[in-house]
Design an enzyme around this catalytic site. Structure first.
Site, PDB file in Angstrom:
ATOM      1  CG  ASN A  62      15.087  68.345  15.420  1.00 38.24           C
ATOM      2  OD1 ASN A  62      14.127  68.398  16.184  1.00 38.24           O
ATOM      3  ND2 ASN A  62      14.978  68.593  14.132  1.00 38.24           N
ATOM      4  CG  HIS A  65      10.444  64.151  17.958  1.00 36.42           C
ATOM      5  ND1 HIS A  65       9.254  64.433  17.325  1.00 36.42           N
ATOM      6  CD2 HIS A  65      11.297  63.768  16.973  1.00 36.42           C
ATOM      7  CE1 HIS A  65       9.384  64.211  16.025  1.00 36.42           C
ATOM      8  NE2 HIS A  65      10.612  63.816  15.790  1.00 36.42           N
ATOM      9  NE  ARG A  73      -2.004  63.589  29.189  1.00 39.04           N
ATOM     10  CZ  ARG A  73      -1.882  62.827  30.278  1.00 39.04           C
ATOM     11  NH1 ARG A  73      -1.978  63.368  31.469  1.00 39.04           N
ATOM     12  NH2 ARG A  73      -1.669  61.536  30.166  1.00 39.04           N
ATOM     13  CG  HIS A 105      10.486  71.852  11.277  1.00 40.45           C
ATOM     14  ND1 HIS A 105      10.453  70.735  10.466  1.00 40.45           N
ATOM     15  CD2 HIS A 105       9.837  72.820  10.590  1.00 40.45           C
ATOM     16  CE1 HIS A 105       9.800  71.017   9.350  1.00 40.45           C
ATOM     17  NE2 HIS A 105       9.405  72.283   9.400  1.00 40.45           N
ATOM     18  NE  ARG A 107       5.638  69.509  10.189  1.00 39.95           N
ATOM     19  CZ  ARG A 107       6.229  68.694   9.290  1.00 39.95           C
ATOM     20  NH1 ARG A 107       7.401  68.158   9.556  1.00 39.95           N
ATOM     21  NH2 ARG A 107       5.639  68.411   8.168  1.00 39.95           N
ATOM     22  NE  ARG A 111       3.260  67.572  12.100  1.00 36.91           N
ATOM     23  CZ  ARG A 111       3.492  66.780  11.054  1.00 36.91           C
ATOM     24  NH1 ARG A 111       4.361  65.784  11.174  1.00 36.91           N
ATOM     25  NH2 ARG A 111       2.868  66.951   9.920  1.00 36.91           N
ATOM     26  CD  GLU A 132      14.574  71.000  10.458  1.00 36.92           C
ATOM     27  OE1 GLU A 132      13.493  70.498  10.107  1.00 36.92           O
ATOM     28  OE2 GLU A 132      15.430  70.400  11.106  1.00 36.92           O
ATOM     29  CB  THR A 162       9.608  63.169  10.140  1.00 34.51           C
ATOM     30  OG1 THR A 162      10.746  64.024  10.319  1.00 34.51           O
ATOM     31  CG2 THR A 162      10.034  61.919   9.382  1.00 34.51           C
ATOM     32  CB  THR A 163      11.654  66.648   6.813  1.00 32.63           C
ATOM     33  OG1 THR A 163      11.369  67.542   7.884  1.00 32.63           O
ATOM     34  CG2 THR A 163      11.941  67.418   5.554  1.00 32.63           C
ATOM     35  CD  GLU A 213      20.331  69.113   8.164  1.00 27.86           C
ATOM     36  OE1 GLU A 213      20.306  70.266   8.653  1.00 27.86           O
ATOM     37  OE2 GLU A 213      19.648  68.167   8.593  1.00 27.86           O
ATOM     38  CG  HIS A 253      15.698  62.857   8.012  1.00 22.76           C
ATOM     39  ND1 HIS A 253      14.847  63.862   8.374  1.00 22.76           N
ATOM     40  CD2 HIS A 253      14.949  61.744   7.888  1.00 22.76           C
ATOM     41  CE1 HIS A 253      13.624  63.403   8.426  1.00 22.76           C
ATOM     42  NE2 HIS A 253      13.657  62.117   8.152  1.00 22.76           N
ATOM     43  CG  HIS A 276      12.901  59.673  16.452  1.00 23.19           C
ATOM     44  ND1 HIS A 276      13.175  58.333  16.613  1.00 23.19           N
ATOM     45  CD2 HIS A 276      11.599  59.825  16.789  1.00 23.19           C
ATOM     46  CE1 HIS A 276      12.094  57.704  17.004  1.00 23.19           C
ATOM     47  NE2 HIS A 276      11.116  58.579  17.122  1.00 23.19           N
TER      48      HIS A 276
HETATM   49  N1  PXP Z   1      17.499  67.624   9.699  1.00 25.40           N
HETATM   50  C1  PXP Z   1      16.326  67.969   9.140  1.00 25.40           C
HETATM   51  C2  PXP Z   1      16.350  68.944   8.030  1.00 25.40           C
HETATM   52  C3  PXP Z   1      15.106  67.448   9.609  1.00 25.40           C
HETATM   53  O1  PXP Z   1      13.937  67.812   9.036  1.00 25.40           O
HETATM   54  C4  PXP Z   1      15.125  66.562  10.697  1.00 25.40           C
HETATM   55  C5  PXP Z   1      13.839  66.019  11.233  1.00 25.40           C
HETATM   56  O2  PXP Z   1      13.067  67.029  11.777  1.00 25.40           O
HETATM   57  C6  PXP Z   1      16.370  66.244  11.260  1.00 25.40           C
HETATM   58  C7  PXP Z   1      17.538  66.759  10.740  1.00 25.40           C
HETATM   59  C8  PXP Z   1      16.470  65.313  12.427  1.00 25.40           C
HETATM   60  O3  PXP Z   1      16.096  64.058  12.017  1.00 25.40           O
HETATM   61  P1  PXP Z   1      15.962  62.890  13.085  1.00 25.40           P
HETATM   62  O4  PXP Z   1      14.879  63.288  14.032  1.00 25.40           O
HETATM   63  O5  PXP Z   1      15.634  61.708  12.254  1.00 25.40           O
HETATM   64  O6  PXP Z   1      17.288  62.792  13.779  1.00 25.40           O
END
Ligand code: PXP
Length: 303
Positions: A62, A65, A73, A105, A107, A111, A132, A162-163, A213, A253, A276
């Site tokens: 993912n 970030h 910035r 994702h 959103r 963001r 996502e 976050t979700t 998931e 997650h 993350h």
């Molecule tokens: N899966 C889903 C559905 C998510 O919403 C997220 C966070 O955006 C992740 C996985 C990844 O989570 P993490 O950043 O905590 O690894």
């Protein structure tokens, strides 16, 4: 019939590219031939689950970030020649390191990931793009236009960091049905991000999605061993239930380099979506190494 492509892309971009060509030859849906009912169209569902059991756990990185850092910035200067880091460059490095897919994702509040990022990801990644999204008409139109390989439907609240939890598929069944039908009609495989709850899994099966998931956030953030054990138990039970229902079982997650050991105890998993922790680790060891280190911790899965 053997399904396309993410079975063969363990070796990275080159194998993935040939796999992708195979996927295209198979028809864009790949996994769901037009007109076929879900129950007979899901050789891939069975295949993917079986594949997970053979010892290779897939990693979807993912990259949200990476975009978060850029937006910190450059949100007000999107066209700046200095805008960095570039999520597309990050995705390429993930693929070179052996990741099996890229997750981003889009959103409603934009963001982190922007529409343009999704377009460029679609054009550039060699493995697969997992888009996502919250279930809103605006974002659904974007997904249809961009045509990712997969969509993962998640709940989305504007104020959340976050979700926060899984989708309540039962409560939003009717809205989900329309969305899932449109995605399927456009050859996009669909996943629902849900809490480990058998009723939600049964709802997902009824909605004819290919994948779920499982939300691992509660396991990751458990404060006591008792809660951790309870949550692990729930995840194991639900993974078995989903597998028996012929769903591909993914998880995500809060997964990090430590709690990945617990994730290995959950059966029938095909793919983990992790963001993350990899971005955080990359600050110290570099992005490619961070992806490789996570892949190494995902080896020898005995699902
Ligand atoms: N899966 C889903 C559905 C998510 O919403 C997220 C966070 O955006 C992740 C996985 C990844 O989570 P993490 O950043 O905590 O690894």
């Amino acid at each position: 019939m053997s399904p396309p492509f993410h079975a063969s892309d363990r070796a990275g971009p080159i194998a993935s590219r040939s796999g992708k060509i195979a996927a295209r030859a198979f028809g864009i849906a790949g996994f769901r031939r037009e007109g076929a009912p879900a129950s007979s169209a899901c050789s891939a569902r069975g295949f993917c689950s079986d594949f997970g059991e053979m010892g290779t756990l897939h990693l979807g990185v993912n990259i949200d970030h990476i975009a978060t850092l850029r937006q910190a910035r450059y949100a007000t200067m999107p066209d700046s020649k200095n805008a960095e880091p570039d999520p597309i460059a990050a995705a390429s490095i993930c693929e070179r390191a052996g990741a099996h897919g890229i997750t981003a994702h889009l959103r409603a509040d934009r963001r982190h990931i922007q529409d343009r990022d999704m377009e460029r990801l679609r054009a550039n990644i060699m493995t697969k793009l997992n888009f996502e999204m919250g279930n809103t008409p605006e974002i659904l139109d974007a997904a249809i236009r961009i045509r990712p390989d997969e969509v993962c439907l998640v709940p989305e609240k504007r104020a959340e960091v976050t979700t926060e939890g899984g989708l309540d598929a039962i409560a939003s069944r009717r809205d989900l049905l329309n969305t899932i039908e449109r995605l399927h009609a456009n050859g996009i495989r669909v996943s629902l991000f849900i809490d480990p709850d058998e009723k939600q899994i049964d709802c997902a099966t009824g909605l004819k999605v290919e994948m779920i998931e499982l939300h691992t956030g509660k396991l990751a953030n458990a404060f006591t061993e008792k809660v951790e054990a309870q949550e692990l138990d729930r995840l194991c039970q639900c993974a078995r239930h989903a597998h028996d229902s012929k769903l591909q079982v993914n998880a995500g997650h809060g997964i990090n380099y430590r709690n990945i050991a617990l994730i290995h105890r959950i059966p029938h998993l095909t793919e983990l979506n992790i963001g993350h922790a990899i971005v955080s680790r990359a600050i110290f060891v570099g992005w490619e190494n961070a992806v490789r280190e996570m892949l190494a911790r995902m080896e020898n899965y005995n699902g």
